[in-house]
Design a protein around this motif. Structure first.
Motif, PDB file in Angstrom:
ATOM      1  N   UNK A 157      -5.807 -12.382  84.313  1.00 43.46           N
ATOM      2  CA  UNK A 157      -5.306 -12.345  82.971  1.00 43.46           C
ATOM      3  C   UNK A 157      -5.534 -13.580  81.912  1.00 43.46           C
ATOM      4  N   UNK A 158      -6.071 -13.425  80.737  1.00 47.93           N
ATOM      5  CA  UNK A 158      -6.414 -14.734  79.863  1.00 47.93           C
ATOM      6  C   UNK A 158      -5.146 -14.638  78.774  1.00 47.93           C
ATOM      7  N   UNK A 159      -4.618 -16.181  78.643  1.00 48.61           N
ATOM      8  CA  UNK A 159      -3.585 -16.147  77.831  1.00 48.61           C
ATOM      9  C   UNK A 159      -4.387 -16.353  76.364  1.00 48.61           C
ATOM     10  N   UNK A 160      -5.677 -16.187  76.171  1.00 47.45           N
ATOM     11  CA  UNK A 160      -6.257 -16.329  74.803  1.00 47.45           C
ATOM     12  C   UNK A 160      -5.708 -15.042  74.027  1.00 47.45           C
ATOM     13  N   UNK A 161      -6.123 -15.143  72.726  1.00 49.11           N
ATOM     14  CA  UNK A 161      -5.789 -14.071  71.567  1.00 49.11           C
ATOM     15  C   UNK A 161      -6.449 -12.947  72.318  1.00 49.11           C
ATOM     16  N   UNK A 162      -5.764 -11.758  72.244  1.00 45.94           N
ATOM     17  CA  UNK A 162      -6.354 -10.606  72.792  1.00 45.94           C
ATOM     18  C   UNK A 162      -7.918 -10.273  72.179  1.00 45.94           C
ATOM     19  N   UNK A 163      -7.913 -10.418  70.869  1.00 45.89           N
ATOM     20  CA  UNK A 163      -9.150  -9.942  70.092  1.00 45.89           C
ATOM     21  C   UNK A 163     -10.158 -10.678  70.623  1.00 45.89           C
ATOM     22  N   UNK A 164      -9.897 -12.184  70.914  1.00 43.05           N
ATOM     23  CA  UNK A 164     -10.954 -13.091  71.406  1.00 43.05           C
ATOM     24  C   UNK A 164     -11.707 -12.797  72.737  1.00 43.05           C
ATOM     25  N   UNK A 165     -10.676 -12.265  73.399  1.00 44.11           N
ATOM     26  CA  UNK A 165     -11.124 -12.100  74.938  1.00 44.11           C
ATOM     27  C   UNK A 165     -11.838 -10.750  74.815  1.00 44.11           C
ATOM     28  N   UNK A 166     -11.477  -9.861  74.051  1.00 48.24           N
ATOM     29  CA  UNK A 166     -12.464  -8.513  73.919  1.00 48.24           C
ATOM     30  C   UNK A 166     -13.748  -8.888  73.352  1.00 48.24           C
ATOM     31  N   UNK A 167     -13.679  -9.835  72.179  1.00 45.16           N
ATOM     32  CA  UNK A 167     -15.084 -10.278  71.999  1.00 45.16           C
ATOM     33  C   UNK A 167     -16.221 -10.813  73.029  1.00 45.16           C
ATOM     34  N   UNK A 168     -15.149 -11.664  73.867  1.00 42.97           N
ATOM     35  CA  UNK A 168     -16.168 -12.337  74.931  1.00 42.97           C
ATOM     36  C   UNK A 168     -16.668 -11.466  75.974  1.00 42.97           C
ATOM     37  N   UNK A 169     -15.672 -10.391  76.362  1.00 42.37           N
ATOM     38  CA  UNK A 169     -16.271  -9.225  77.180  1.00 42.37           C
ATOM     39  C   UNK A 169     -17.322  -8.690  76.772  1.00 42.37           C
ATOM     40  N   UNK A 170     -17.381  -8.412  75.428  1.00 39.94           N
ATOM     41  CA  UNK A 170     -18.463  -7.702  74.812  1.00 39.94           C
ATOM     42  C   UNK A 170     -19.757  -8.490  74.990  1.00 39.94           C
ATOM     43  N   UNK A 171     -19.756  -9.755  74.971  1.00 41.58           N
ATOM     44  CA  UNK A 171     -20.995 -10.634  74.807  1.00 41.58           C
ATOM     45  C   UNK A 171     -21.533 -10.848  76.305  1.00 41.58           C
ATOM     46  N   UNK A 172     -22.192 -11.837  76.335  1.00 40.55           N
ATOM     47  CA  UNK A 172     -23.057 -11.994  77.523  1.00 40.55           C
ATOM     48  C   UNK A 172     -22.345 -13.142  78.526  1.00 40.55           C
ATOM     49  N   UNK A 173     -21.277 -13.693  78.197  1.00 38.35           N
ATOM     50  CA  UNK A 173     -20.517 -14.598  79.070  1.00 38.35           C
ATOM     51  C   UNK A 173     -20.136 -13.926  80.420  1.00 38.35           C
ATOM     52  N   UNK A 174     -20.683 -14.712  81.544  1.00 35.98           N
ATOM     53  CA  UNK A 174     -20.306 -14.406  82.977  1.00 35.98           C
ATOM     54  C   UNK A 174     -18.870 -14.661  83.135  1.00 35.98           C
ATOM     55  N   UNK A 175     -18.109 -13.584  83.414  1.00 38.16           N
ATOM     56  CA  UNK A 175     -16.676 -13.858  83.770  1.00 38.16           C
ATOM     57  C   UNK A 175     -16.413 -13.852  85.352  1.00 38.16           C
ATOM     58  N   UNK A 176     -15.845 -15.195  85.756  1.00 35.45           N
ATOM     59  CA  UNK A 176     -15.437 -15.347  87.106  1.00 35.45           C
ATOM     60  C   UNK A 176     -13.835 -15.511  87.257  1.00 35.45           C
ATOM     61  N   UNK A 177     -13.265 -14.436  87.489  1.00 36.80           N
ATOM     62  CA  UNK A 177     -11.852 -14.658  87.731  1.00 36.80           C
ATOM     63  C   UNK A 177     -11.283 -14.777  88.830  1.00 36.80           C
ATOM     64  N   UNK A 178      -9.970 -15.090  89.028  1.00 38.83           N
ATOM     65  CA  UNK A 178      -9.282 -15.263  90.469  1.00 38.83           C
ATOM     66  C   UNK A 178     -10.156 -16.457  91.308  1.00 38.83           C
ATOM     67  N   UNK A 179     -10.497 -17.354  90.436  1.00 40.45           N
ATOM     68  CA  UNK A 179     -11.505 -18.440  91.006  1.00 40.45           C
ATOM     69  C   UNK A 179     -11.182 -19.605  90.510  1.00 40.45           C
ATOM     70  N   UNK A 180     -11.504 -20.723  91.147  1.00 42.38           N
ATOM     71  CA  UNK A 180     -11.532 -21.970  90.668  1.00 42.38           C
ATOM     72  C   UNK A 180     -12.594 -22.923  91.129  1.00 42.38           C
ATOM     73  N   UNK A 181     -12.950 -23.791  90.391  1.00 48.67           N
ATOM     74  CA  UNK A 181     -14.010 -24.878  90.682  1.00 48.67           C
ATOM     75  C   UNK A 181     -13.695 -25.590  92.053  1.00 48.67           C
ATOM     76  N   UNK A 182     -14.495 -25.444  93.003  1.00 57.87           N
ATOM     77  CA  UNK A 182     -14.478 -26.179  94.260  1.00 57.87           C
ATOM     78  C   UNK A 182     -14.901 -27.454  94.190  1.00 57.87           C
ATOM     79  N   UNK A 183     -16.151 -27.544  93.887  1.00 59.61           N
ATOM     80  CA  UNK A 183     -16.749 -28.977  93.681  1.00 59.61           C
ATOM     81  C   UNK A 183     -17.726 -28.813  92.559  1.00 59.61           C
ATOM     82  N   UNK A 184     -18.179 -30.048  92.244  1.00 57.78           N
ATOM     83  CA  UNK A 184     -19.341 -30.334  91.295  1.00 57.78           C
ATOM     84  C   UNK A 184     -20.632 -31.099  92.215  1.00 57.78           C
ATOM     85  N   UNK A 185     -21.904 -30.790  91.983  1.00 57.03           N
ATOM     86  CA  UNK A 185     -22.714 -31.279  92.438  1.00 57.03           C
ATOM     87  C   UNK A 185     -24.028 -31.799  91.594  1.00 57.03           C
ATOM     88  N   UNK A 186     -24.731 -32.914  91.915  1.00 53.31           N
ATOM     89  CA  UNK A 186     -25.777 -33.364  90.976  1.00 53.31           C
ATOM     90  C   UNK A 186     -26.248 -34.629  91.529  1.00 53.31           C
TER      91      UNK A 186
END
Lengths: 110, 355
Positions: free
Chosen positions: B206-235
């Motif tokens: 679940x997102x805490x953000x405004x529901x309409x913004x979440x709906x907009x995001x879901x319609x867009x091309x953003x890849x949503x990865x939920x129930x997940x967190x950043x493990x490490x950064x590499x570079x």
């Protein structure tokens, strides 16, 4: 009008709320988490993230959780087992770490 | 002196930004913005400093979409609309904003502990030097700092950011945004189409953000990865991969030259404790004139404490007016404490101020 953590948290302690709290006022007992009513700023960030819906504003707690309104306060103003002074307002849970004990009400839960 | 001759910040030869005002407001939340309005109304040249990059304090940082029902005159108003109204109200007198800078030190002009009647100098963490006759501290719950991304410290400036200052900085990049609040979702929406790719990682469904913004995001091309967190950064010199760990423990690499961590804020009263003012349990003790224990330094809003204190925006507005009007008589004892009625335009600025 602080927020209060109810019985649903006992043996859950998911800690999502701890991550959300902007003033770091959610303290870890042993089997449960407690919100410091003197440090809570009533922002409500913790409420929606609790996976077991244990959190509510003190005026809106369920009847079953009514005793936890006073119990959250008790965690900070009374001397907990094995300690020689009340926790008071340490000004941030991360400063004191896991407390490791609970109030009587929580410790007595089966 | 008129209210419209507010000095603009001067770029000094030594590179130090210098600002010279009659009154400095520390904290750009509701009480601070209203104090800035009132100071302008009293004909004081005013600056307002805040560690956040935007005005609005905790309303903007924590609950911009929340409805507020207890502000006099507004049966219900959204947090961000209240802030916008306060900014507009203060704008009539052109206060100097010093945003994204934390007020660090309070001294006299020689760098010593100030005494009654001294000009005061507040310096910020960016080195800006604000010389002022009086100060009103409307610091709320303290200065906000972004909650750090675990394991991210060494990547700051090499791909990891906490605030999007300019969208164009992320153009053409693969961007991973971390978080589930309004900032995370708003930035995902803003970067969708501008960045090469946008992936949003959130540790819950679940997102805490405004529901309409979440709906907009879901319609867009953003890849949503939920129930997940950043493990490490590499570079290497710069970040190139973000490893994301799901609830099941599986780690998936995502190509990214940019990570934006929008994990909310933590607040701390911080440097104010070194200003020599009487502070008890992270609250500033004031008298009925909103005076602190340091001459010329006043306070208002959530950060103040006195017997019978009620922490509400409505109360903060009243305290801000009390603080500023008392500061006005401190600055010039010939000035009356009572400012006159705004409808009478006592400062004589209504006709000349921009509409």
């Amino acid at each position: 009008m602080p927020y209060v953590i109810g019985a649903e948290c006992i043996d859950t302690t998911d800690m999502s709320c701890v991550e959300e709290c902007p003033v770091d006022c959610i303290y870890e007992g042993d089997r449960k988490l407690y919100i410091n009513p003197k440090e809570c700023i009533d922002c409500g960030a913790c409420e929606p993230v609790c996976p077991v819906e244990a959190i509510a504003q003190d005026r809106r707690v369920s009847d079953d959780n009514e005793p936890h309104v006073a119990d959250n306060r008790r965690f900070f103003v009374e001397v907990l087992p094995g300690r020689d002074a009340p926790l008071g307002s340490p000004g941030g849970a991360s400063k004191v770490g896991k407390i490791g004990v609970d109030t009587e009400l929580v410790a007595e839960q089966p | 002196m008129t209210a419209t001759d507010t000095l603009l910040p001067e770029g000094a030869k030594d590179g130090v930004r210098r600002i010279d005002v009659d009154l400095l407001v520390v904290g750009a939340g509701p009480a601070g913005l209203y104090a800035a309005y009132y100071a302008g109304f009293r004909g004081l040249r005013t600056a307002i400093v805040d560690s956040l990059p935007e005005a609005g304090g905790q309303v903007t940082a924590l609950y911009p979409e929340k409805m507020v029902y207890d502000v006099a005159g507004f049966p219900g108003i959204k947090g961000r609309d209240l802030v916008a109204g306060l900014v507009e109200q203060a704008a009539r007198f052109g206060p100097v904003y010093v945003l994204g800078e934390r007020a660090e030190h309070l001294t006299d002009e020689a760098g010593r502990r100030p005494r009654a009647g001294d000009r005061l100098v507040v310096t910020t963490d960016k080195g800006t030097r604000i010389s002022t006759g009086a100060v009103v501290i409307t610091g709320g719950i303290g200065t906000f700092t972004p909650r750090p991304l675990p394991g991210g410290a060494e990547w700051e400036g090499r791909g990891l950011t906490y605030v999007v200052k300019e969208l164009s900085a992320h153009a053409g990049q693969d961007v991973v945004i971390v978080g589930g609040g309004d900032s995370a979702v708003d930035w995902a929406l803003a970067l969708d189409g501008l960045a090469a790719s946008v992936t949003l990682v959130h540790r819950r469904k679940h997102f805490r953000a405004h529901a309409a913004s979440v709906a907009d995001m879901e319609r867009g091309s953003t890849v949503l990865v939920t129930d997940a967190q950043v493990d490490s950064l590499e570079g290497n010199d710069r970040l190139h991969t973000v490893h994301v760990k799901g609830k099941d423990g599986a780690v998936t690499p995502y190509k990214a030259q940019s990570v934006i961590a929008a994990l909310g804020f933590t607040a701390d009263i911080g440097p104010l404790e070194t200003w020599g003012i009487d502070i008890v349990d992270r609250k500033i003790m004031v008298d009925t004139a909103m005076r602190t224990s340091v001459p010329g330094v006043y306070s208002a809003g959530d950060i103040t404490e006195y017997p019978g204190k009620v922490r509400l925006i409505a109360v903060g507005f009243g305290e801000a007016a009390t603080a500023v009007n008392n500061a006005a008589t401190y600055l010039d004892p010939d000035q009356p404490l009572f400012p006159g009625h705004s409808s009478d335009d006592p400062a004589g600025i209504g006709a000349t101020a921009p509409a």
